[in-house]
Structure formats: structure tokens, C-alpha cells
Design a protein around this motif. Sequence first.
Motif, short mmCIF file in Angstrom:
data_model
loop_
_atom_site.label_atom_id
_atom_site.label_comp_id
_atom_site.label_asym_id
_atom_site.label_seq_id
_atom_site.Cartn_x
_atom_site.Cartn_y
_atom_site.Cartn_z
N HIS A 172 0.85 -1.20 0.00
CA HIS A 172 0.00 0.00 0.00
C HIS A 172 0.89 1.25 0.00
CE1 HIS A 172 -3.22 -2.82 1.00
NE2 HIS A 172 -2.46 -3.26 1.99
N PRO A 173 1.65 1.46 -1.06
CA PRO A 173 2.60 2.58 -1.09
C PRO A 173 1.93 3.94 -1.12
CG PRO A 173 2.44 1.56 -3.25
CD PRO A 173 1.64 0.69 -2.33
N ASP A 174 2.61 4.95 -0.53
CA ASP A 174 2.04 6.30 -0.57
C ASP A 174 2.26 6.95 -1.93
OD1 ASP A 174 4.73 6.91 -0.43
OD2 ASP A 174 4.64 7.75 1.59
N ARG A 175 3.19 6.38 -2.74
CA ARG A 175 3.34 6.77 -4.14
C ARG A 175 4.20 5.74 -4.85
NH1 ARG A 175 7.47 8.01 -0.42
NH2 ARG A 175 8.92 9.56 -1.20
N ILE A 176 4.01 5.63 -6.15
CA ILE A 176 4.82 4.75 -7.00
C ILE A 176 5.43 5.63 -8.08
CG2 ILE A 176 4.79 2.78 -8.57
CD1 ILE A 176 2.09 1.99 -7.10
N VAL A 177 6.73 5.62 -8.17
CA VAL A 177 7.44 6.44 -9.16
C VAL A 177 8.04 5.53 -10.22
CG1 VAL A 177 9.32 8.07 -9.55
CG2 VAL A 177 7.93 8.25 -7.47
N VAL A 178 7.78 5.85 -11.46
CA VAL A 178 8.25 5.03 -12.59
C VAL A 178 9.00 5.93 -13.56
CG1 VAL A 178 7.51 3.70 -14.58
CG2 VAL A 178 6.37 3.36 -12.38
N GLY A 179 10.28 5.67 -13.73
CA GLY A 179 11.09 6.39 -14.70
C GLY A 179 11.24 5.59 -15.98
N GLU A 201 -6.31 1.01 -5.49
CA GLU A 201 -6.68 1.37 -4.12
C GLU A 201 -6.41 2.84 -3.80
OE1 GLU A 201 -4.37 -1.34 -1.82
OE2 GLU A 201 -5.75 -3.03 -2.08
N GLY A 202 -5.79 3.55 -4.76
CA GLY A 202 -5.58 4.98 -4.55
C GLY A 202 -4.14 5.44 -4.48
N SER A 203 -3.18 4.52 -4.59
CA SER A 203 -1.77 4.95 -4.58
C SER A 203 -1.48 5.69 -5.87
CB SER A 203 -0.84 3.74 -4.46
OG SER A 203 -1.00 3.07 -3.23
N PRO A 204 -0.97 6.93 -5.79
CA PRO A 204 -0.67 7.68 -7.02
C PRO A 204 0.54 7.09 -7.74
CG PRO A 204 -0.01 8.92 -5.08
CD PRO A 204 -0.75 7.73 -4.58
#
Length: 448
Positions: A172-179, A201-204
Motif C-alpha cells: 500500500h505505497p504512498d506513491r509509486i514512481v516510474v522512470g 486502491e488509490g496509490s498515485p
Amino acid sequence: MAPKITVIGTGYLGATHAAAMAELGFEVLGLDVVPEKIEMLAAGRVPMYEPGLEELLARHVAGLPGSTGRLRFTMDWAEVGDFGDVHFVCVNTPQKHGEYACDMSYVDAAMESLAPHLTRPALVVGKSTVPVGSADRLARRLAELAPAGADVELAWNPEFLREGFAVQDTLHPDRIVVGVREPGGNAEKQLREVYATPVGEGSPLVVTDFPTAELVKTAANSFLATKISFINAMAEVCEAAGGDVVKLAEAIGHDERIGSKFLRAGIGFGGGCLPKDIRAFMARAGELGADQALTFLREVDSINMRRRGHMVELAREAVGGSFLGKRVAVLGATFKPDSDDVRDSPALNVAGQIHLQGGQVTVYDPKGMENARRVFPTLAYAESARAAVEGADVVLHLTEWREFRELDPAELGTAVADRLILDGRNALDAEAWRAAGWTYRAMGRPRA
């Protein structure tokens, strides 16, 4: 059809990521080059303490009773190449010996071992914390080493795990960053599929270029380190001026632009990430010609390190000016609670300094004893908080475990030589300890 996932490196990050991917419903194959790790993980056990991880692992490791069988482990690179569609690289990036810079040897070795076996379309995803510019270099290296005509892409997906909350942070990460090289392309589409559940589930999910993705983790850690060192600098001023840093932090924390998290003054931060990440960030900025942008991090690091020495000074003063012949109890060895990690632990560093100055130091930690013994075998270790404080002239509270916050000051007072406690984390109930007859002192607070 759901992609099959491999995880390269099964340490703290890799073991957690592999188990979490299995929990999300994927078939997962983990690889490591250390046989003992593979044997332990295949038996459903983890080589570190992390709440909930062993239970999660046991739920999915093939061959264990009642497991889903979605998770296996191997040492065979060819098997990894043949199995996976998405390969997560989760190896360590420690600080170089004698330098601030990041040691990329493990990441480089993993990429070079994996690339020749990528005989089917594959997405390689870096999760390790690396200097900005690494992804571009590694993408070129993958293209050089992969079989001719291979369809191989690279993406960078930095990890943001907090020790003690790693399972929660992965599922349940507070954000997921993809480069990625091409926004909206195949790499982004595959990673959106991998992270469909938390995104749903809502993680940006933030899609960036390579350099930005690499910078996010080091920028976040630098900000957190700065916030911690800021309040510790305020503690120094409070001590000089007679102020109370706890009340100061409470007051400024109500400002929503500042917030209250990471504003607890104490002996500073440690662990395997924050210290080495801010130093590597400074080193890389220097290589890029932007060193002046991060000169403030040198002071952040300096403030942090001097907190350890300050606690030693407070303890020396408390026992009369010398540690010789004095018994010192240290509650806490890990760098933070809910972990067994003692890497660059301020608590263990303080204990070691006092020992070297002649103090008879006894340490107790709920989970970090075995690791602490390996780092400082000359310290004494106890099996409980009460045993650690037996006959102590001063007690130092240096890791904010819940067990220590729930100690009975009156009961503990029957074991010590002198009811004197120094709270290096500003986490204990000062009034409760004083009511039980203790002299309570903490960093940045007035003496009662």
C-alpha cells in the motif's frame, strides 16, 4: 496473461518485494548469489527482522504447507532469464570505503549477469537507490550485453520502504514512481499492470524520465534528514537558552506547511539508507558541477553526527565527569524500533564510545542483540531491560521501542544503583519517571 516476475537480490528490499509481488497474485522467482539466503527463504524464513514479512513469505513459498506456491528461489541466472517478463533489480548500493560516493558494483554485476540470459522480451526494472545518470548508463550496457536482436527495456522504479513498515509500504505505497524512456510506452504499460492493485486502491503513480526517478529517492531522504537535523539544531539552541525543544516542536508542528513528523529531537538518524544516501547525493552533485546546491547537506550530516557525541558528554557529566568504574545501561541497539538493523546505529555508536572511555556498558535491545554482538563483541549484553539496568549508575534510552516506553519506572528503580535516566529520543513520559523518584534528563529540555 499476467507477467511473470523475477527479483534479483533477496536482502531486505528484495525479499520484501518478492513476497509482496506474490501476495499481489504474480508468479515470482527470486535470485541471490548467497546459498544461505536462498536456503533460508525457501524454508519460509527471512534473514532479518521485519514485522509481517516472514508470515507473508510463508504464505507463498512453494513447498510450504498451505502456501499458494507462487514464490520460488534460485541461484541460476539462466532460469531467471527464461522465466521472467519483468525483472526487478533490488541489490544493495552501499557507500564506498573512504568516500562519500555510492558503490555501484552490485548493481553493475547484477545487470551484467542478467543481460546475456534475456532471450525473450523483457523489462528490467531498477529499484536500488543509485546516483542520477545511472539508468541511462545501465540501459546502454544492457543493450550491449543482451543477445543480438533481444527486445529488452529498462525502467527505474525507486523503493521507498521504511524499516518496520516495509510490507505495508510495498503493498500500500504512498506513491509509486516510474522512470521510463518513453511515457505511455511498453515499460509504463507493464508497470501499470504490475502495480494495478495498489493504484486501484488509490496509490498515485508518477511517471517521469530516468533522471527525475533517480533523484526522487535521494531528494526525499535529504529532506527527511534535514528535518531531523533541524530539530536537533533547535535542541542545541534550547539547551543554551533554557527552552524546551519538545514544546517548540509541538508548536511549529501545528503549522501545516511544516507538520509534526520527524520533529523529535534526539541522538539523530542512522541506518543503512539516510546517512549514505545524502553523502552519495553530495558526491554526485559535485561530479555534475552542482556541488554548491547541496552544501547544506554537509551541515545536516555534521549536526547529526555531533548528537552522538553530545549524548556521551551528557552521560559523562551525569556520572560525575568520568566513566571509569561506572556502570552504564543502554536501552536500544538498533538504529530505529521494529527492526534488527544496527548499521550506523546512533545507539550502538554511543554505547561503543562510552565503553572506549572506560564505562562498563550493558546493552539490551528487543531484536538487535545478535547483530549488535557482531559489531561490538566487547560490550556486555543482557536478556532483558531489567537485567541491563542491574546496578547501573545511569540508564540511557537510545532506541524508542514500545517495550521501553511501557517500562514501569518504579519497578525498574529497584534494580539500579542510581535512579538517573537520560532519554536520547525524547520518547519517555518524563513526569511518570520523575514521580517514581528518577532524575530524568533529555536532549534540548530544561532540567527539573
